[in-house]
Design a protein around this motif. Structure first.
Motif, mmCIF file in Angstrom:
data_model
loop_
_atom_site.group_PDB
_atom_site.id
_atom_site.type_symbol
_atom_site.label_atom_id
_atom_site.label_comp_id
_atom_site.label_asym_id
_atom_site.label_seq_id
_atom_site.Cartn_x
_atom_site.Cartn_y
_atom_site.Cartn_z
ATOM 1 N N ASP A 137 0.824 -1.209 0.000
ATOM 2 C CA ASP A 137 0.000 0.000 0.000
ATOM 3 C C ASP A 137 0.860 1.261 0.000
ATOM 4 O OD1 ASP A 137 -2.385 -1.392 0.003
ATOM 5 O OD2 ASP A 137 -2.529 -1.447 2.200
ATOM 6 N N TRP A 138 0.488 2.222 -0.861
ATOM 7 C CA TRP A 138 1.225 3.487 -0.943
ATOM 8 C C TRP A 138 0.776 4.422 0.180
ATOM 9 C CZ3 TRP A 138 2.982 5.749 -6.193
ATOM 10 C CH2 TRP A 138 3.561 4.738 -6.973
ATOM 11 N N THR A 139 1.721 5.202 0.693
ATOM 12 C CA THR A 139 1.408 6.178 1.745
ATOM 13 C C THR A 139 1.434 7.614 1.226
ATOM 14 O OG1 THR A 139 3.757 6.108 2.399
ATOM 15 C CG2 THR A 139 2.224 4.710 3.626
ATOM 16 N N SER A 140 1.797 7.804 -0.035
ATOM 17 C CA SER A 140 1.813 9.145 -0.639
ATOM 18 C C SER A 140 1.309 9.076 -2.066
ATOM 19 C CB SER A 140 3.232 9.731 -0.644
ATOM 20 O OG SER A 140 3.709 9.942 0.651
ATOM 21 N N ASN A 141 0.768 10.192 -2.548
ATOM 22 C CA ASN A 141 0.437 10.340 -3.964
ATOM 23 C C ASN A 141 1.672 10.869 -4.683
ATOM 24 O OD1 ASN A 141 -2.573 9.846 -3.937
ATOM 25 N ND2 ASN A 141 -2.409 11.474 -2.428
ATOM 26 N N VAL A 142 1.915 10.375 -5.866
ATOM 27 C CA VAL A 142 3.114 10.776 -6.616
ATOM 28 C C VAL A 142 2.726 11.182 -8.034
ATOM 29 C CG1 VAL A 142 5.376 10.086 -7.493
ATOM 30 C CG2 VAL A 142 4.586 9.220 -5.272
ATOM 31 N N LEU A 143 3.119 12.398 -8.419
ATOM 32 C CA LEU A 143 2.994 12.835 -9.808
ATOM 33 C C LEU A 143 4.227 12.317 -10.541
ATOM 34 C CD1 LEU A 143 1.675 14.482 -12.088
ATOM 35 C CD2 LEU A 143 2.936 16.479 -11.246
ATOM 36 N N LEU A 144 4.051 11.267 -11.341
ATOM 37 C CA LEU A 144 5.164 10.647 -12.056
ATOM 38 C C LEU A 144 5.176 11.157 -13.493
ATOM 39 C CD1 LEU A 144 6.367 7.005 -11.913
ATOM 40 C CD2 LEU A 144 5.930 8.033 -14.144
ATOM 41 N N THR A 145 6.332 11.605 -13.950
ATOM 42 C CA THR A 145 6.462 12.110 -15.323
ATOM 43 C C THR A 145 7.544 11.340 -16.065
ATOM 44 O OG1 THR A 145 8.142 13.810 -14.872
ATOM 45 C CG2 THR A 145 5.843 14.397 -14.465
ATOM 46 N N ILE A 146 7.310 11.096 -17.341
ATOM 47 C CA ILE A 146 8.272 10.410 -18.203
ATOM 48 C C ILE A 146 8.584 11.318 -19.384
ATOM 49 C CG2 ILE A 146 8.719 8.385 -19.635
ATOM 50 C CD1 ILE A 146 6.651 6.859 -17.962
ATOM 51 N N THR A 147 9.783 11.836 -19.415
ATOM 52 C CA THR A 147 10.208 12.749 -20.478
ATOM 53 C C THR A 147 11.115 12.010 -21.456
ATOM 54 O OG1 THR A 147 10.078 14.674 -19.024
ATOM 55 C CG2 THR A 147 11.444 14.889 -20.992
ATOM 56 N N THR A 148 10.829 12.144 -22.732
ATOM 57 C CA THR A 148 11.630 11.449 -23.728
ATOM 58 C C THR A 148 11.609 12.211 -25.049
ATOM 59 O OG1 THR A 148 12.046 9.280 -24.729
ATOM 60 C CG2 THR A 148 9.750 10.010 -24.616
ATOM 61 N N ILE A 149 12.393 11.750 -25.989
ATOM 62 C CA ILE A 149 12.415 12.314 -27.344
ATOM 63 C C ILE A 149 12.064 11.201 -28.322
ATOM 64 C CG2 ILE A 149 13.886 13.280 -29.157
ATOM 65 C CD1 ILE A 149 15.393 14.792 -27.031
ATOM 66 N N ILE A 150 11.068 11.428 -29.158
ATOM 67 C CA ILE A 150 10.557 10.380 -30.053
ATOM 68 C C ILE A 150 10.897 10.681 -31.513
ATOM 69 C CG2 ILE A 150 8.749 9.579 -28.504
ATOM 70 C CD1 ILE A 150 6.782 11.388 -29.996
ATOM 71 N N GLY A 151 12.070 11.233 -31.730
ATOM 72 C CA GLY A 151 12.504 11.546 -33.083
ATOM 73 C C GLY A 151 13.545 12.646 -33.054
ATOM 74 N N MET A 152 14.109 12.948 -34.185
ATOM 75 C CA MET A 152 15.112 14.008 -34.254
ATOM 76 C C MET A 152 14.458 15.310 -34.703
ATOM 77 S SD MET A 152 17.630 12.485 -33.033
ATOM 78 C CE MET A 152 18.958 13.640 -33.307
ATOM 79 N N GLU A 153 14.371 15.531 -35.995
ATOM 80 C CA GLU A 153 13.739 16.739 -36.506
ATOM 81 C C GLU A 153 12.219 16.674 -36.390
ATOM 82 O OE1 GLU A 153 15.302 19.478 -37.428
ATOM 83 O OE2 GLU A 153 17.223 18.518 -36.973
ATOM 84 N N ARG A 154 11.677 15.461 -36.454
ATOM 85 C CA ARG A 154 10.235 15.271 -36.366
ATOM 86 C C ARG A 154 9.960 13.943 -35.670
ATOM 87 N NH1 ARG A 154 8.020 15.223 -42.320
ATOM 88 N NH2 ARG A 154 6.099 14.739 -41.161
#
Length: 287
Positions: A137-154
């Motif tokens: 069981d979790w005792t805190s709420n967590v805002l989880l973010t996943i940052t990535t790059i899905i291409g170069m120029e586009r």
């Protein structure tokens, strides 16, 4: 956040605030009343509000040298938000960022579940840590973010399925992205090719003497702005509000399916902590 977003007209907003405070006072729940007032102060739309746009822009200017008015990449915004979370005494929600495709699972464990130092020390493996997060069981709420790059120029067509499937996770709260030099907030999709978004530059004037009916008809559009996957900026950030083992297990199930079905394109690497990367002598590519 939704309260501030939908009740921009201050007379309606303060009427709602007053009613909520009276409700908590009448119930004698003074601890919740205190927390509610703290939340108000954090969300107020002015410089003193911790999570106000004004404060985020000011913090980004201080820490990252971003001039006010300049376009923010999603990474800059989330790193700024993370700094605000770290110095905030507001414990109900914590923040965890997966940056440069590296998922430090033990760091998430420390934010999500309260355990003794001895218990944390006993967690030695990535899989062991993931199992605890999915079963305890979790005792805190967590805002989880996943940052990535899905291409170069586009955007790369190979990652289209990743964007589509990661939006279907039940805890998904939005995706930060954009088009060229415009920042958008993606809220959903029509199909795997067309995605709906909110544009912070597209605003409406306030209503005079509003009521709930007029607010609903005026502000809640039935038509959404949309963009094709191929036209998106390739720098994106997924956001999830996790508050339970079930929500985490659901997110991991989606990630595991993507890794199984698209092993050569899967972009997340799991490590216990930063020390484990050094021990494995891994080279991390920074975008």
């Amino acid at each position: 956040y939704l309260v501030i977003f939908f009740f921009r007209e201050k007379s309606v907003y303060f009427e709602w605030i007053k009613g909520k405070e009276q409700e908590l006072t009448k119930a004698g729940d003074f601890e919740q009343l205190k927390n509610f007032r703290v939340l108000q102060s954090y969300l107020t739309d002015e410089f003193l509000g911790q999570f106000s746009f004004q404060n985020i822009v000011r913090k980004a200017s201080i820490h990252f040298g971003k001039p006010i008015g300049e376009w923010f990449k999603s990474t800059t915004f989330l790193m700024t938000l993370n700094k605000i979370f770290k110095k905030s005494p507001f414990e109900q929600v914590k923040m965890f960022n997966v940056v440069e495709n590296i998922f430090y699972v033990k760091k998430l464990l420390k934010k999500a579940i309260h355990m003794s130092d001895e218990e944390y020390e006993q967690v030695k493996e990535v899989q062991q840590c993931l199992e605890i997060l999915a079963t305890k069981d979790w005792t805190s709420n967590v805002l989880l973010t996943i940052t990535t790059i899905i291409g170069m120029e586009r955007t790369d067509p190979r990652y289209q399925v990743f964007v589509s499937k990661l939006m279907e996770v039940s805890s998904f709260t939005g995706m930060l992205g954009g088009y060229r030099q415009s920042a958008y907030y993606f809220i959903g999709k029509k199909n795997d090719e067309v995605y709906y978004y909110l544009d912070p530059h597209y605003v409406k004037s306030s209503l005079e003497s509003p009521n709930l009916k007029s607010i609903h008809s005026f502000y809640f559009d039935k038509k959404f702005m949309s963009i094709n996957y191929s036209d998106m900026c390739s720098s994106i950030s997924f956001t999830y509000m996790l508050g339970s083992k079930e929500a985490f297990a659901d997110l991991m199930s989606a990630l595991n399916r993507l890794e199984r079905d698209h092993p050569s394109d899967f972009f997340i690497s799991y490590f216990l902590d930063k020390k484990s990367i050094e021990e494995e002598n891994c080279d991390i590519v920074s975008f």
